[in-house]
Scaffold this motif. Structure first.
Motif, PDB file in Angstrom:
ATOM      1  N   THR A 319      44.488  42.387  41.535  1.00 44.94           N
ATOM      2  CA  THR A 319      43.652  43.506  41.096  1.00 44.94           C
ATOM      3  C   THR A 319      44.007  44.767  41.875  1.00 44.94           C
ATOM      4  N   ARG A 321      41.994  48.387  42.503  1.00 47.96           N
ATOM      5  CA  ARG A 321      40.746  49.112  42.261  1.00 47.96           C
ATOM      6  C   ARG A 321      40.810  50.493  42.904  1.00 47.96           C
ATOM      7  N   ARG A 325      36.316  50.733  40.530  1.00 45.32           N
ATOM      8  CA  ARG A 325      36.785  50.553  39.150  1.00 45.32           C
ATOM      9  C   ARG A 325      38.202  49.991  39.130  1.00 45.32           C
ATOM     10  N   THR A 326      38.443  49.066  38.210  1.00 39.81           N
ATOM     11  CA  THR A 326      39.725  48.365  38.131  1.00 39.81           C
ATOM     12  C   THR A 326      40.735  49.190  37.340  1.00 39.81           C
TER      13      THR A 326
END
Length: 505
Positions: A319, A321, A325-326
Protein backbone atom coordinates in the motif's frame (compact mmCIF):
# COMPACT_ATOMS: atom_id res chain seq x y z
CA UNK A 1 44.91 29.96 -22.99
CA UNK A 2 47.51 27.22 -22.70
CA UNK A 3 50.27 27.02 -25.24
CA UNK A 4 51.09 23.85 -27.21
CA UNK A 5 53.99 21.76 -25.98
CA UNK A 6 57.33 23.06 -27.19
CA UNK A 7 57.97 21.82 -30.70
CA UNK A 8 54.70 19.88 -30.70
CA UNK A 9 52.00 19.51 -33.30
CA UNK A 10 49.26 22.14 -33.58
CA UNK A 11 46.15 21.61 -31.45
CA UNK A 12 43.73 18.94 -32.66
CA UNK A 13 41.04 21.62 -32.44
CA UNK A 14 41.20 25.35 -31.82
CA UNK A 15 38.47 27.97 -31.64
CA UNK A 16 39.83 31.51 -31.89
CA UNK A 17 37.88 34.64 -30.97
CA UNK A 18 34.46 33.14 -31.65
CA UNK A 19 31.34 35.17 -30.92
CA UNK A 20 27.66 34.34 -31.37
CA UNK A 21 24.59 36.46 -30.83
CA UNK A 22 20.90 35.49 -30.96
CA UNK A 23 18.98 38.73 -31.22
CA UNK A 24 19.78 40.70 -28.05
CA UNK A 25 21.30 37.64 -26.34
CA UNK A 26 25.08 37.25 -26.44
CA UNK A 27 25.75 33.50 -26.40
CA UNK A 28 29.53 33.79 -26.86
CA UNK A 29 31.80 36.81 -26.81
CA UNK A 30 35.33 36.54 -28.23
CA UNK A 31 35.69 33.07 -26.66
CA UNK A 32 38.10 30.32 -27.52
CA UNK A 33 39.50 26.93 -26.64
CA UNK A 34 42.57 24.94 -27.61
CA UNK A 35 42.64 21.15 -27.19
CA UNK A 36 45.83 19.16 -27.74
CA UNK A 37 45.92 15.63 -29.15
CA UNK A 38 45.72 12.77 -26.70
CA UNK A 39 44.35 14.70 -23.73
CA UNK A 40 41.02 14.77 -21.93
CA UNK A 41 40.14 18.44 -21.75
CA UNK A 42 37.29 19.59 -19.49
CA UNK A 43 34.89 22.36 -20.51
CA UNK A 44 33.01 23.70 -17.48
CA UNK A 45 30.81 26.63 -16.61
CA UNK A 46 27.45 27.44 -15.15
CA UNK A 47 24.30 26.82 -17.18
CA UNK A 48 24.10 29.57 -19.76
CA UNK A 49 27.86 30.18 -19.76
CA UNK A 50 28.11 29.38 -23.49
CA UNK A 51 29.20 25.73 -23.45
CA UNK A 52 26.42 24.45 -25.73
CA UNK A 53 26.96 27.27 -28.21
CA UNK A 54 30.69 26.55 -28.34
CA UNK A 55 30.03 22.84 -28.85
CA UNK A 56 27.65 23.68 -31.71
CA UNK A 57 30.38 25.75 -33.35
CA UNK A 58 33.05 23.07 -32.78
CA UNK A 59 30.82 20.42 -34.39
CA UNK A 60 29.76 22.54 -37.37
CA UNK A 61 26.09 22.70 -36.35
CA UNK A 62 26.12 26.48 -36.23
CA UNK A 63 28.33 29.23 -37.58
CA UNK A 64 29.99 31.79 -35.36
CA UNK A 65 29.49 35.46 -36.12
CA UNK A 66 33.21 36.14 -35.71
CA UNK A 67 36.35 34.09 -35.23
CA UNK A 68 37.38 30.75 -36.67
CA UNK A 69 37.73 27.03 -35.91
CA UNK A 70 40.82 25.07 -36.94
CA UNK A 71 41.52 21.33 -36.86
CA UNK A 72 45.19 20.32 -36.64
CA UNK A 73 46.14 23.78 -37.86
CA UNK A 74 43.83 23.70 -40.90
CA UNK A 75 40.61 25.74 -41.30
CA UNK A 76 37.40 23.87 -40.49
CA UNK A 77 35.32 22.64 -43.46
CA UNK A 78 32.35 24.67 -44.70
CA UNK A 79 29.19 23.99 -42.70
CA UNK A 80 27.66 22.33 -45.76
CA UNK A 81 30.42 19.67 -45.78
CA UNK A 82 28.89 17.34 -43.18
CA UNK A 83 31.19 14.48 -44.16
CA UNK A 84 34.22 16.70 -43.56
CA UNK A 85 33.01 17.58 -40.08
CA UNK A 86 32.23 13.93 -39.22
CA UNK A 87 35.79 13.02 -40.16
CA UNK A 88 37.13 15.50 -37.61
CA UNK A 89 34.77 15.69 -34.64
CA UNK A 90 31.76 14.01 -33.04
CA UNK A 91 29.66 14.71 -29.96
CA UNK A 92 28.13 12.05 -27.71
CA UNK A 93 25.24 13.95 -26.18
CA UNK A 94 23.65 13.46 -22.77
CA UNK A 95 20.50 12.38 -24.62
CA UNK A 96 21.46 9.48 -26.85
CA UNK A 97 21.18 9.70 -30.64
CA UNK A 98 21.09 5.90 -30.90
CA UNK A 99 17.89 4.64 -32.59
CA UNK A 100 16.56 2.13 -30.04
CA UNK A 101 14.59 -0.14 -32.40
CA UNK A 102 17.57 -0.76 -34.69
CA UNK A 103 20.38 -3.19 -33.95
CA UNK A 104 23.83 -2.08 -32.85
CA UNK A 105 25.17 -2.85 -36.33
CA UNK A 106 22.46 -0.81 -38.02
CA UNK A 107 23.17 2.14 -35.74
CA UNK A 108 26.90 1.97 -36.43
CA UNK A 109 26.41 2.23 -40.20
CA UNK A 110 23.16 4.19 -40.43
CA UNK A 111 22.74 5.65 -43.95
CA UNK A 112 25.98 4.00 -45.15
CA UNK A 113 25.17 0.30 -45.05
CA UNK A 114 27.22 -1.96 -47.32
CA UNK A 115 25.30 -2.81 -50.48
CA UNK A 116 25.26 -5.78 -52.83
CA UNK A 117 23.36 -5.46 -56.11
CA UNK A 118 21.56 -2.43 -54.71
CA UNK A 119 20.40 -4.13 -51.52
CA UNK A 120 21.82 -4.08 -48.00
CA UNK A 121 24.27 -6.92 -47.45
CA UNK A 122 23.32 -7.99 -43.94
CA UNK A 123 26.21 -10.47 -43.48
CA UNK A 124 28.70 -7.77 -44.51
CA UNK A 125 27.02 -5.22 -42.24
CA UNK A 126 27.26 -7.54 -39.23
CA UNK A 127 30.85 -8.50 -40.06
CA UNK A 128 32.01 -4.89 -40.42
CA UNK A 129 30.17 -3.90 -37.24
CA UNK A 130 31.84 -6.70 -35.29
CA UNK A 131 35.26 -5.66 -36.62
CA UNK A 132 34.63 -2.02 -35.63
CA UNK A 133 33.47 -2.97 -32.13
CA UNK A 134 36.44 -5.29 -31.65
CA UNK A 135 38.89 -2.65 -32.86
CA UNK A 136 37.74 -0.25 -30.15
CA UNK A 137 37.13 -2.95 -27.54
CA UNK A 138 33.38 -2.40 -27.25
CA UNK A 139 31.99 -5.65 -25.89
CA UNK A 140 28.38 -5.66 -27.09
CA UNK A 141 26.67 -8.01 -29.59
CA UNK A 142 26.38 -6.41 -33.02
CA UNK A 143 22.90 -7.90 -33.57
CA UNK A 144 21.50 -6.71 -30.21
CA UNK A 145 18.61 -4.24 -30.19
CA UNK A 146 20.26 -0.91 -29.32
CA UNK A 147 17.42 0.11 -27.01
CA UNK A 148 18.25 -2.84 -24.76
CA UNK A 149 21.81 -1.64 -24.12
CA UNK A 150 22.81 -0.10 -20.81
CA UNK A 151 23.52 3.64 -20.94
CA UNK A 152 27.31 3.23 -20.79
CA UNK A 153 27.21 0.68 -23.63
CA UNK A 154 25.14 3.04 -25.79
CA UNK A 155 27.73 5.76 -25.22
CA UNK A 156 30.55 3.44 -26.30
CA UNK A 157 28.61 2.46 -29.43
CA UNK A 158 28.21 6.16 -30.27
CA UNK A 159 31.94 6.70 -29.75
CA UNK A 160 32.74 3.72 -32.00
CA UNK A 161 30.40 5.09 -34.67
CA UNK A 162 32.18 8.45 -34.56
CA UNK A 163 35.60 6.82 -34.75
CA UNK A 164 34.50 4.83 -37.81
CA UNK A 165 34.22 8.10 -39.77
CA UNK A 166 37.84 8.88 -38.96
CA UNK A 167 37.21 11.40 -36.17
CA UNK A 168 39.73 11.27 -33.34
CA UNK A 169 38.27 14.18 -31.38
CA UNK A 170 35.17 13.25 -29.35
CA UNK A 171 33.05 15.62 -27.25
CA UNK A 172 31.36 13.95 -24.27
CA UNK A 173 28.36 15.96 -23.04
CA UNK A 174 27.53 15.07 -19.41
CA UNK A 175 28.47 11.41 -20.02
CA UNK A 176 28.00 10.35 -16.38
CA UNK A 177 24.63 12.02 -15.72
CA UNK A 178 22.73 8.71 -15.96
CA UNK A 179 25.44 6.37 -14.62
CA UNK A 180 26.05 5.00 -11.13
CA UNK A 181 29.44 4.73 -9.41
CA UNK A 182 30.61 1.45 -10.91
CA UNK A 183 29.42 2.42 -14.40
CA UNK A 184 31.33 5.70 -14.16
CA UNK A 185 34.51 3.85 -13.16
CA UNK A 186 34.17 1.54 -16.17
CA UNK A 187 33.53 4.46 -18.51
CA UNK A 188 36.64 6.26 -17.23
CA UNK A 189 38.72 3.12 -17.79
CA UNK A 190 37.53 3.04 -21.42
CA UNK A 191 38.23 6.77 -21.87
CA UNK A 192 41.81 6.26 -20.67
CA UNK A 193 42.23 3.27 -23.00
CA UNK A 194 40.92 5.27 -25.94
CA UNK A 195 43.23 8.15 -25.05
CA UNK A 196 46.15 5.73 -25.14
CA UNK A 197 44.97 4.65 -28.61
CA UNK A 198 45.08 8.24 -29.89
CA UNK A 199 41.61 9.59 -29.17
CA UNK A 200 41.19 13.11 -27.74
CA UNK A 201 38.21 14.06 -25.56
CA UNK A 202 36.44 17.27 -24.63
CA UNK A 203 34.68 16.40 -21.37
CA UNK A 204 31.67 18.50 -20.32
CA UNK A 205 30.43 17.94 -16.78
CA UNK A 206 28.91 19.71 -13.79
CA UNK A 207 30.50 17.12 -11.50
CA UNK A 208 33.76 18.85 -10.72
CA UNK A 209 35.28 15.86 -8.95
CA UNK A 210 35.13 13.98 -12.26
CA UNK A 211 37.14 16.74 -13.92
CA UNK A 212 39.95 16.05 -11.45
CA UNK A 213 39.67 12.29 -11.95
CA UNK A 214 39.73 12.06 -15.75
CA UNK A 215 40.98 15.34 -17.26
CA UNK A 216 44.42 16.87 -17.70
CA UNK A 217 43.32 20.39 -18.70
CA UNK A 218 40.25 22.51 -17.95
CA UNK A 219 38.70 25.51 -19.70
CA UNK A 220 36.17 27.68 -17.87
CA UNK A 221 33.50 29.79 -19.56
CA UNK A 222 31.49 32.40 -17.67
CA UNK A 223 28.93 34.87 -18.99
CA UNK A 224 29.69 33.84 -22.59
CA UNK A 225 33.42 34.55 -22.20
CA UNK A 226 36.57 32.49 -21.85
CA UNK A 227 37.85 32.91 -18.28
CA UNK A 228 40.78 30.54 -17.87
CA UNK A 229 42.46 27.47 -19.32
CA UNK A 230 44.89 25.66 -17.05
CA UNK A 231 46.25 22.24 -16.12
CA UNK A 232 43.79 20.58 -13.74
CA UNK A 233 46.60 19.87 -11.29
CA UNK A 234 47.30 23.61 -10.99
CA UNK A 235 43.71 24.67 -10.30
CA UNK A 236 42.33 23.78 -6.84
CA UNK A 237 38.60 23.15 -6.67
CA UNK A 238 37.97 26.42 -4.79
CA UNK A 239 39.65 28.42 -7.57
CA UNK A 240 37.78 26.45 -10.23
CA UNK A 241 34.43 27.28 -8.62
CA UNK A 242 35.50 30.91 -8.25
CA UNK A 243 36.34 31.02 -11.96
CA UNK A 244 32.92 29.54 -12.82
CA UNK A 245 30.91 31.86 -10.58
CA UNK A 246 33.02 35.01 -10.37
CA UNK A 247 32.75 34.74 -6.61
CA UNK A 248 34.79 33.17 -3.87
CA UNK A 249 32.01 30.85 -2.73
CA UNK A 250 31.26 27.43 -1.33
CA UNK A 251 28.08 25.45 -1.91
CA UNK A 252 25.64 26.91 0.59
CA UNK A 253 23.31 24.02 1.40
CA UNK A 254 21.27 23.48 4.56
CA UNK A 255 22.85 20.54 6.39
CA UNK A 256 20.43 18.42 8.42
CA UNK A 257 23.16 17.29 10.84
CA UNK A 258 22.16 19.74 13.58
CA UNK A 259 18.42 19.41 13.03
CA UNK A 260 16.06 17.47 15.31
CA UNK A 261 12.94 16.22 13.46
CA UNK A 262 9.62 16.37 15.27
CA UNK A 263 8.74 12.75 16.16
CA UNK A 264 5.11 13.76 16.80
CA UNK A 265 4.55 15.31 13.35
CA UNK A 266 1.85 13.49 11.36
CA UNK A 267 2.95 10.86 8.86
CA UNK A 268 2.33 12.32 5.40
CA UNK A 269 3.63 9.41 3.29
CA UNK A 270 3.38 5.73 4.13
CA UNK A 271 4.80 3.00 1.92
CA UNK A 272 4.08 -0.53 3.10
CA UNK A 273 5.68 -3.58 1.49
CA UNK A 274 5.29 -2.56 -2.15
CA UNK A 275 6.95 -4.45 -5.00
CA UNK A 276 7.54 -3.59 -8.64
CA UNK A 277 9.67 -4.41 -11.65
CA UNK A 278 12.99 -3.69 -9.92
CA UNK A 279 12.08 -3.46 -6.21
CA UNK A 280 10.50 -5.76 -3.67
CA UNK A 281 8.90 -5.49 -0.21
CA UNK A 282 9.84 -1.82 0.27
CA UNK A 283 8.48 0.10 3.27
CA UNK A 284 9.16 3.65 4.45
CA UNK A 285 7.48 6.65 6.04
CA UNK A 286 8.00 10.40 5.80
CA UNK A 287 6.52 12.84 8.31
CA UNK A 288 5.40 16.37 7.63
CA UNK A 289 8.41 18.67 7.90
CA UNK A 290 10.84 15.78 7.36
CA UNK A 291 13.28 15.26 4.49
CA UNK A 292 14.10 11.61 3.79
CA UNK A 293 16.71 10.52 1.25
CA UNK A 294 16.36 7.40 -0.87
CA UNK A 295 19.69 6.49 -2.40
CA UNK A 296 21.45 3.69 -4.21
CA UNK A 297 22.97 2.91 -7.59
CA UNK A 298 21.07 3.36 -10.85
CA UNK A 299 19.99 -0.30 -10.73
CA UNK A 300 19.07 -0.31 -7.03
CA UNK A 301 15.34 0.22 -7.57
CA UNK A 302 15.22 3.68 -5.98
CA UNK A 303 13.75 5.33 -9.08
CA UNK A 304 11.08 2.63 -9.42
CA UNK A 305 9.95 3.24 -5.84
CA UNK A 306 9.88 7.00 -6.37
CA UNK A 307 7.88 6.69 -9.59
CA UNK A 308 5.36 4.43 -7.83
CA UNK A 309 4.86 7.06 -5.12
CA UNK A 310 4.38 9.77 -7.76
CA UNK A 311 1.93 7.63 -9.75
CA UNK A 312 4.35 7.48 -12.71
CA UNK A 313 5.09 3.77 -12.21
CA UNK A 314 3.09 0.75 -11.19
CA UNK A 315 3.46 -1.29 -8.04
CA UNK A 316 1.95 -4.57 -6.93
CA UNK A 317 1.05 -5.71 -3.46
CA UNK A 318 1.36 -3.52 -0.42
CA UNK A 319 0.00 0.00 0.00
CA UNK A 320 0.99 3.61 -0.61
CA UNK A 321 -0.91 6.19 1.46
CA UNK A 322 -0.81 9.96 1.25
CA UNK A 323 -2.01 10.95 4.70
CA UNK A 324 -4.84 8.47 5.31
CA UNK A 325 -5.82 8.00 1.66
CA UNK A 326 -4.60 5.14 -0.53
CA UNK A 327 -2.85 5.86 -3.84
CA UNK A 328 -3.79 3.40 -6.62
CA UNK A 329 -1.02 1.93 -8.74
CA UNK A 330 0.12 3.98 -11.73
CA UNK A 331 -2.38 6.82 -11.31
CA UNK A 332 -0.88 10.29 -11.82
CA UNK A 333 -4.17 12.26 -11.65
CA UNK A 334 -5.02 10.69 -8.29
CA UNK A 335 -1.48 11.32 -7.01
CA UNK A 336 -1.87 15.00 -7.91
CA UNK A 337 -5.31 15.23 -6.31
CA UNK A 338 -3.98 13.60 -3.11
CA UNK A 339 -1.23 16.21 -2.89
CA UNK A 340 1.87 14.66 -4.45
CA UNK A 341 4.29 16.93 -6.30
CA UNK A 342 7.04 15.37 -8.39
CA UNK A 343 10.29 16.30 -10.10
CA UNK A 344 10.79 13.27 -12.39
CA UNK A 345 14.15 11.73 -13.21
CA UNK A 346 14.21 13.02 -16.80
CA UNK A 347 13.17 16.65 -17.21
CA UNK A 348 13.16 16.23 -21.01
CA UNK A 349 11.06 13.06 -21.21
CA UNK A 350 8.65 13.53 -18.30
CA UNK A 351 9.19 16.97 -16.80
CA UNK A 352 8.81 19.47 -19.65
CA UNK A 353 7.13 20.08 -22.98
CA UNK A 354 10.06 21.79 -24.65
CA UNK A 355 7.97 23.33 -27.43
CA UNK A 356 5.70 25.13 -24.92
CA UNK A 357 6.38 28.32 -22.96
CA UNK A 358 7.24 28.52 -19.28
CA UNK A 359 3.69 29.63 -18.43
CA UNK A 360 2.12 26.48 -19.88
CA UNK A 361 4.71 24.16 -18.35
CA UNK A 362 4.30 25.56 -14.86
CA UNK A 363 0.49 25.40 -14.89
CA UNK A 364 -0.21 22.13 -16.69
CA UNK A 365 -0.78 20.22 -13.41
CA UNK A 366 -3.33 22.75 -12.11
CA UNK A 367 -5.40 23.61 -15.20
CA UNK A 368 -8.54 22.46 -13.42
CA UNK A 369 -7.89 24.90 -10.58
CA UNK A 370 -7.37 27.95 -12.76
CA UNK A 371 -10.42 27.84 -15.02
CA UNK A 372 -13.42 25.82 -16.14
CA UNK A 373 -13.38 23.33 -19.01
CA UNK A 374 -9.62 23.56 -19.33
CA UNK A 375 -9.71 27.27 -20.24
CA UNK A 376 -7.24 29.30 -18.17
CA UNK A 377 -7.72 33.06 -17.96
CA UNK A 378 -4.53 34.61 -19.39
CA UNK A 379 -3.97 36.79 -16.32
CA UNK A 380 -4.07 33.79 -13.94
CA UNK A 381 -1.74 31.82 -16.17
CA UNK A 382 0.75 34.67 -16.41
CA UNK A 383 0.60 35.46 -12.67
CA UNK A 384 1.33 31.84 -11.77
CA UNK A 385 4.26 31.72 -14.16
CA UNK A 386 5.68 35.02 -12.90
CA UNK A 387 5.43 33.75 -9.33
CA UNK A 388 7.46 30.67 -10.28
CA UNK A 389 10.04 32.77 -12.11
CA UNK A 390 10.38 35.12 -9.15
CA UNK A 391 10.41 32.55 -6.33
CA UNK A 392 12.84 30.14 -8.04
CA UNK A 393 15.04 32.72 -9.76
CA UNK A 394 14.44 31.48 -13.31
CA UNK A 395 16.64 33.45 -15.71
CA UNK A 396 14.35 34.09 -18.68
CA UNK A 397 12.98 36.70 -21.05
CA UNK A 398 9.53 36.14 -19.53
CA UNK A 399 6.64 33.67 -19.08
CA UNK A 400 6.16 33.23 -22.84
CA UNK A 401 9.72 32.08 -23.52
CA UNK A 402 9.87 28.48 -24.77
CA UNK A 403 11.54 26.22 -22.22
CA UNK A 404 13.70 24.80 -25.02
CA UNK A 405 15.54 28.13 -24.99
CA UNK A 406 16.43 27.93 -21.28
CA UNK A 407 19.67 26.60 -19.83
CA UNK A 408 19.57 23.23 -18.07
CA UNK A 409 19.50 24.75 -14.61
CA UNK A 410 16.62 27.05 -15.48
CA UNK A 411 14.70 24.20 -17.11
CA UNK A 412 15.04 22.25 -13.88
CA UNK A 413 13.70 25.23 -11.93
CA UNK A 414 10.63 25.22 -14.19
CA UNK A 415 10.13 21.51 -13.43
CA UNK A 416 10.39 22.31 -9.72
CA UNK A 417 7.86 25.12 -10.15
CA UNK A 418 5.42 22.72 -11.78
CA UNK A 419 5.88 20.28 -8.88
CA UNK A 420 5.07 23.05 -6.38
CA UNK A 421 2.13 24.49 -8.32
CA UNK A 422 -0.55 22.38 -6.59
CA UNK A 423 0.82 23.14 -3.10
CA UNK A 424 1.68 19.47 -2.46
CA UNK A 425 1.79 17.82 0.95
CA UNK A 426 4.38 15.33 -0.32
CA UNK A 427 7.27 16.21 -2.67
CA UNK A 428 9.09 13.45 -4.57
CA UNK A 429 12.34 14.80 -6.05
CA UNK A 430 14.28 12.45 -8.34
CA UNK A 431 17.86 13.54 -9.02
CA UNK A 432 16.71 17.16 -8.54
CA UNK A 433 20.10 18.74 -9.35
CA UNK A 434 21.30 16.41 -12.14
CA UNK A 435 23.08 18.30 -14.91
CA UNK A 436 22.87 21.76 -13.33
CA UNK A 437 25.60 24.15 -12.27
CA UNK A 438 26.74 25.09 -8.77
CA UNK A 439 24.46 28.10 -8.36
CA UNK A 440 21.39 26.32 -9.75
CA UNK A 441 22.08 23.37 -7.46
CA UNK A 442 22.23 25.75 -4.52
CA UNK A 443 18.93 27.36 -5.53
CA UNK A 444 17.12 24.04 -6.03
CA UNK A 445 18.30 22.62 -2.71
CA UNK A 446 17.29 25.89 -1.09
CA UNK A 447 13.73 25.13 -2.24
CA UNK A 448 13.92 21.81 -0.36
CA UNK A 449 14.77 23.65 2.85
CA UNK A 450 11.95 26.17 2.35
CA UNK A 451 9.42 23.41 1.71
CA UNK A 452 10.59 21.48 4.77
CA UNK A 453 10.18 24.59 6.91
CA UNK A 454 6.67 24.96 5.48
CA UNK A 455 5.79 21.48 6.76
CA UNK A 456 6.00 19.49 3.54
CA UNK A 457 7.11 15.86 3.56
CA UNK A 458 9.98 15.49 1.10
CA UNK A 459 11.54 12.38 -0.44
CA UNK A 460 14.87 13.16 -2.14
CA UNK A 461 15.79 10.30 -4.48
CA UNK A 462 19.44 10.68 -5.47
CA UNK A 463 22.94 9.26 -5.24
CA UNK A 464 24.48 12.75 -5.09
CA UNK A 465 26.01 13.38 -1.66
CA UNK A 466 25.20 17.11 -1.83
CA UNK A 467 21.51 16.39 -2.50
CA UNK A 468 21.36 14.02 0.46
CA UNK A 469 23.00 16.36 2.94
CA UNK A 470 19.66 18.13 3.29
CA UNK A 471 18.01 14.92 4.56
CA UNK A 472 17.14 14.04 8.14
CA UNK A 473 17.92 10.43 7.30
CA UNK A 474 18.95 8.52 4.19
CA UNK A 475 17.64 5.08 3.24
CA UNK A 476 19.96 3.10 0.97
CA UNK A 477 18.67 0.57 -1.55
CA UNK A 478 20.51 -2.31 -3.22
CA UNK A 479 19.06 -4.96 -5.50
CA UNK A 480 15.54 -3.65 -4.98
CA UNK A 481 15.53 -3.59 -1.19
CA UNK A 482 16.28 -1.08 1.56
CA UNK A 483 19.48 -2.30 3.19
CA UNK A 484 20.63 0.58 5.41
CA UNK A 485 19.58 3.81 7.10
CA UNK A 486 21.91 6.71 7.89
CA UNK A 487 20.89 9.46 10.28
CA UNK A 488 21.88 13.05 9.47
CA UNK A 489 25.53 13.62 10.30
CA UNK A 490 26.77 10.62 8.31
CA UNK A 491 30.25 10.74 6.82
CA UNK A 492 30.67 10.82 3.05
CA UNK A 493 32.80 7.66 3.18
CA UNK A 494 30.20 5.73 5.17
CA UNK A 495 27.31 6.73 2.91
CA UNK A 496 29.16 6.09 -0.36
CA UNK A 497 30.40 2.73 0.94
CA UNK A 498 26.83 1.80 1.81
CA UNK A 499 25.57 2.85 -1.64
CA UNK A 500 28.33 0.92 -3.41
CA UNK A 501 27.98 -2.15 -1.19
CA UNK A 502 31.51 -2.06 0.17
CA UNK A 503 32.97 -1.79 3.65
CA UNK A 504 33.84 1.77 4.69
CA UNK A 505 37.56 2.31 5.21
Amino acid sequence: MQEPPSGGAPPIVEAIGVSKRYGPTIALSDAGIRVHAGESHALVGRNGAGKSTLVGILTGLRASDTGEVRFSGEPAPPLSDREGWRQRVACVYQHSTIIPDLTVAENLFINRQPLQRGFISWPTLRREARALLDRWNVSVPEDMRAGDLRVEARQLVEIARALSYGARFIILDEPTAQLDGEEIKRLFVRIRELQAAGVTFLFISHHLQEVYEICQTVTVLRDARHIVTAPVADLPKSRLIEAMTGENVHLDIADAAGRVPDPTAPVALTVERISGEDFSDVSLTVRSGEVVGLSGSTSSGRVGVAEAIAGLGRYRGGTIRIGSRTLPSGDVPTALSLGVGCVPKSRHKEGLVLSMPIADNTTMTINRLLGPLGFIPPAKRRNRAEETIRSLGVVTQGPEQLVSGLSGGNQQKVVMGRALANDPAVLVLMDPTAGVDVKSKEALLGVVERMRAAGKAILVVSSEVEDLRTCDRVLVMRHGSIVAEHKAGWSDNALVASIEGIEAL
